[in-house]
Design a protein around this motif. Structure first.
Motif, PDB file in Angstrom:
ATOM      1  N   THR A  54       1.294  -4.609   3.145  1.00 54.07           N
ATOM      2  CA  THR A  54       1.334  -4.952   1.723  1.00 54.07           C
ATOM      3  C   THR A  54       1.728  -6.389   1.462  1.00 54.07           C
ATOM      4  OG1 THR A  54       3.644  -4.261   1.468  1.00 54.07           O
ATOM      5  CG2 THR A  54       1.966  -2.567   1.208  1.00 54.07           C
ATOM      6  N   ASP A  55       2.275  -7.088   2.455  1.00 54.40           N
ATOM      7  CA  ASP A  55       2.668  -8.482   2.253  1.00 54.40           C
ATOM      8  C   ASP A  55       1.467  -9.373   2.519  1.00 54.40           C
ATOM      9  OD1 ASP A  55       4.186 -10.730   1.776  1.00 54.40           O
ATOM     10  OD2 ASP A  55       4.856 -10.887   3.851  1.00 54.40           O
ATOM     11  N   GLY A  56       0.966 -10.024   1.489  1.00 56.23           N
ATOM     12  CA  GLY A  56      -0.213 -10.861   1.645  1.00 56.23           C
ATOM     13  C   GLY A  56       0.057 -12.087   2.498  1.00 56.23           C
ATOM     14  N   ASP A  57      -1.006 -12.781   2.839  1.00 55.57           N
ATOM     15  CA  ASP A  57      -0.919 -14.003   3.632  1.00 55.57           C
ATOM     16  C   ASP A  57      -1.035 -15.223   2.723  1.00 55.57           C
ATOM     17  OD1 ASP A  57      -0.791 -12.633   6.086  1.00 55.57           O
ATOM     18  OD2 ASP A  57      -2.960 -12.351   6.058  1.00 55.57           O
ATOM     19  N   HIS A  94      -4.181   4.728   0.664  1.00 57.52           N
ATOM     20  CA  HIS A  94      -3.593   5.982   1.152  1.00 57.52           C
ATOM     21  C   HIS A  94      -3.560   6.048   2.677  1.00 57.52           C
ATOM     22  CE1 HIS A  94      -4.084   6.826  -2.998  1.00 57.52           C
ATOM     23  NE2 HIS A  94      -5.346   7.165  -2.923  1.00 57.52           N
ATOM     24  N   LEU A  95      -3.398   4.897   3.338  1.00 51.13           N
ATOM     25  CA  LEU A  95      -3.250   4.919   4.788  1.00 51.13           C
ATOM     26  C   LEU A  95      -1.874   5.475   5.143  1.00 51.13           C
ATOM     27  CD1 LEU A  95      -4.802   1.450   5.625  1.00 51.13           C
ATOM     28  CD2 LEU A  95      -5.807   3.681   6.049  1.00 51.13           C
ATOM     29  N   PRO A  96      -1.762   6.211   6.250  1.00 49.69           N
ATOM     30  CA  PRO A  96      -0.484   6.878   6.550  1.00 49.69           C
ATOM     31  C   PRO A  96       0.620   5.932   7.003  1.00 49.69           C
ATOM     32  CG  PRO A  96      -2.067   7.252   8.308  1.00 49.69           C
ATOM     33  CD  PRO A  96      -2.815   6.556   7.208  1.00 49.69           C
ATOM     34  N   VAL A  97       0.273   4.728   7.487  1.00 52.25           N
ATOM     35  CA  VAL A  97       1.280   3.790   7.991  1.00 52.25           C
ATOM     36  C   VAL A  97       1.269   2.545   7.114  1.00 52.25           C
ATOM     37  CG1 VAL A  97       2.055   2.429   9.951  1.00 52.25           C
ATOM     38  CG2 VAL A  97       0.965   4.648  10.346  1.00 52.25           C
ATOM     39  N   GLN A  98       2.455   2.172   6.613  1.00 49.33           N
ATOM     40  CA  GLN A  98       2.599   0.983   5.784  1.00 49.33           C
ATOM     41  C   GLN A  98       3.574   0.014   6.455  1.00 49.33           C
ATOM     42  OE1 GLN A  98       4.000   2.003   1.906  1.00 49.33           O
ATOM     43  NE2 GLN A  98       2.215   3.245   1.373  1.00 49.33           N
ATOM     44  N   VAL A  99       3.273  -1.267   6.347  1.00 45.69           N
ATOM     45  CA  VAL A  99       4.242  -2.318   6.667  1.00 45.69           C
ATOM     46  C   VAL A  99       4.505  -3.018   5.353  1.00 45.69           C
ATOM     47  CG1 VAL A  99       4.708  -4.397   8.002  1.00 45.69           C
ATOM     48  CG2 VAL A  99       3.344  -2.557   9.007  1.00 45.69           C
TER      49      VAL A  99
END
Length: 652
Positions: free
Chosen positions: A352-355, A553-558
């Protein structure tokens, strides 16, 4: 006015909120309005409502943030004047004016940072219903430093108002004032208003929520409460004064004071000795090791920490393939390491943290065009520009690569002159003449390359040698240079909306929006030299974020710590919680208007930020079936400690 509902820390917040919504509203759920702190929480609540209802379909209430509510109300009024300058460019507009002040004239390089600080102060003061141009300095008896700071803020505010006569916050205040003055709620009728999950609420936003509550049929405030679970008791025992602004429960009490009709009951102080406060708790080791897995995991360095986190995530997916997992951290370099490790393992994840735009090929090309012109075609930046993957100058890619290779050989031989375009043209003519002497049919490759460079960079070179010019002239020269360097994909071909439709990359759309915003703010800026324009654009490229296309809705988030604040996961890894990372430097430890002035005028100070961090950490510790906290024992080759404020109890 508000009916208060509480959800214990050890209960998932959004599912608990969804259950209360369904219980209170029933079939009238679509007539409710729910205010949450973030857009991500709004999306998660929609899914929680559907899951909690057990239905295949559900008519949802209006779920938005306070900022979204302001925009919705503003859209219903045609008499609101737009902001004169885009919000993200206000500091850039103010900086050239600040550089002319007596107290910054000798340090013009500090104007950009001071402008950021002042714009933030202006916004905070106005959100707390204070006029930056009429601040009280405390009178002759006040400390000299305080009087000087207030005078500087007033002076900078006059410059700001001269350059930015109206901004987005003025528009928000107009919306709130109109809502308070109206006899009826200006939006759709609301039967039940819910405000939930807030820890920090400025008075301006609280005023809007209060008027919405008065116009609604019923109003409800849903907040967290300290439960009796061992982990909460162990954490709260580290704080001796329950009324201190650094206490984890203080943020909730402040929001309650702003919204509720009556002052909440004081929590009181726990004067018992620290060991006595832990009486009745189970073995602390058992508390810190739920499910047999340790909660606290120190790591030798950030690389080993990222490997450990990847291993934890993969092991959880092997045990429970449908797990919902998040890695939450305030350490952005660590977040990128973890994302890379998980991507190498073949996982499709939601980072979720953009570049920063400055790290993308589009942003780098903008900087390389400006840098090449500013250095008068110095060989090093010129070669970087020529070898950029997007640049062809309208030639076939193979032909351009061949010409660039020949130019690089001339550089390595040290045969290029250092007199700018004229010197390069002289050497190009000599080199082509040597080639024709050997091969009569040889094409003048180097001369053609210089022609292309002059056609592309001529406008920027003229700006670099000219006196300060308007921002619009710099932008026109930059766009023309891009058009010549990348003729197949110009920046000014179509609107952003059209770019979305034709599949243009998110980074390119972010760059187009940035340049369009600069165009819109150009009239408010004084003429700039090429160096000042390049420095300003470089800062903006570093601050502007872009997000790659990713599935939902991906199961893994950073993700960040704040983004995970109201969520609930099967595995939550709180990563990088080392000293100096969390808590970070307090946001309100300002360069101007110190703590005594802020206390006297009712503004929170840096201690309030520590309280917010404490509340955030306590909430995060309960946001997963299994929570693991990691940190590095070494950073940049130096020993590092865990977060001193929250990972080790502070004894009275």
């Amino acid at each position: 006015m508000f009916t208060r509902h509480t959800i214990p820390f050890d209960s998932p917040f959004l599912p608990g909120l969804a259950a209360r919504l369904l219980d209170i509203c029933g079939e009238r759920l679509p007539h409710a309005l729910v205010l949450l702190p973030s857009s991500r929480a709004c999306g998660s609540l929609r899914h929680a409502l559907l899951e909690t209802s057990g239905r295949d379909g559900l008519l949802l209430p209006a779920i938005t943030t306070p900022a979204g509510l302001v925009e919705e109300l503003a859209g219903r009024r045609a008499d609101l004047a737009p902001a004169a300058v885009p919000s993200r460019l206000r500091a850039a507009v103010l900086a050239p004016h600040l550089a002319k002040l007596d107290w910054l004239r000798d340090r013009p390089g500090a104007a950009a940072g001071m402008s950021d600080e002042l714009v933030r102060i202006f916004d905070e003061l106005r959100r707390h219903e204070l006029d930056p141009g009429g601040l009280d300095d405390g009178g002759p008896a006040a400390p000299e430093l305080q009087i000087r700071d207030v005078a500087r803020v007033r002076e900078a505010w006059r410059l700001y108002r001269g350059a930015v006569p109206r901004d987005a916050l003025d528009r928000e205040r107009d919306v709130v004032d109109a809502a308070c003055a109206a006899e009826r709620w200006p939006g759709p009728p609301v039967e039940n208003l819910f405000t939930a999950g807030f820890s920090d609420l400025p008075p301006l936003t609280a005023r809007l929520i209060r008027v919405a509550a008065r116009r609604a049929g019923r109003a409800h405030m849903v907040s967290t409460a300290a439960g009796d679970d061992p982990l909460t008791r162990l954490f709260l025992a580290a704080f001796s004064d329950r009324d201190a602004p650094t206490h984890p429960l203080s943020p909730d009490r402040c929001v309650s004071t702003l919204l509720l009709d009556d002052e909440p009951e004081p929590l009181g102080r726990d004067e018992r000795p620290y060991p006595d406060r832990l009486a009745g708790l189970a073995d602390p080791a058992a508390i810190l090791a739920p499910g047999g897995e340790p909660l606290l995991r120190p790591c030798p360095d950030p690389e080993q920490e990222s490997l450990l986190i990847a291993d934890l995530v993969i092991a959880q997916l092997r045990r429970e393939p449908r797990s919902r997992i998040a890695v939450a951290t305030a350490d952005r370099p660590l977040a990128r390491r973890v994302a890379d490790q998980l991507a190498d393992a073949g996982l499709d994840l939601d980072a979720t943290d953009g570049d920063p735009l400055s790290t993308h090929a589009d942003g780098r090309l903008v900087w390389q065009l400006l840098r090449t012109a500013l250095t008068d075609l110095h060989p090093d930046p010129l070669l970087e520009l020529s070898t950029h993957p997007l640049v062809t100058f309208g030639r076939e890619r193979g032909e351009h690569a061949s010409r660039t290779l020949s130019f690089e050989k001339e550089l390595l031989r040290g045969k290029t002159a250092g007199a700018g375009l004229a010197g390069l043209r002289i050497r190009a003519a000599e080199r082509d003449a040597e080639a024709r002497a050997r091969w009569p049919d040889a094409r003048p490759e180097m001369t053609l390359l210089m022609d292309d460079l002059e056609a592309a960079l001529g406008g920027l070179l003229a700006r670099a040698a000219d006196k300060p010019t308007p921002v619009s002239a710099h932008l026109a020269a930059l766009r023309a240079a891009w058009r010549r360097a990348v003729p197949d994909d110009p920046l000014d071909d179509g609107t952003v909306t059209a770019r979305v439709a034709d599949g243009t990359s998110p980074a390119r759309r972010a760059l187009i929006r940035l340049l369009d915003d600069l165009d819109a703010a150009g009239d408010a800026m004084p003429p700039l030299s090429s160096g000042d324009f390049a420095a300003m654009l470089a800062r903006l490229l570093g601050e502007t974020k872009w997000w790659p296309h990713r599935s939902i809705h991906l199961p893994v988030q950073v993700t960040g710590l704040l983004e995970a604040r109201l969520e609930h996961y099967d595995l939550l890894v709180l990563a990088g919680l080392g000293e100096g990372v969390f808590p970070d430097e307090p946001r309100r430890r300002t360069l101007l208007l110190g703590r005594p002035w802020r206390e006297r005028n009712g503004l929170p100070d840096w201690r309030w930020d520590l309280g917010l961090d404490a509340e955030l950490f306590l909430r995060l510790l309960h946001n997963g079936r299994r929570v693991v906290v990691t940190w590095s024992s070494e950073r940049d080759g130096q020993p590092a400690l865990p977060s001193r404020d929250h990972l080790r109890p502070r004894r009275p």
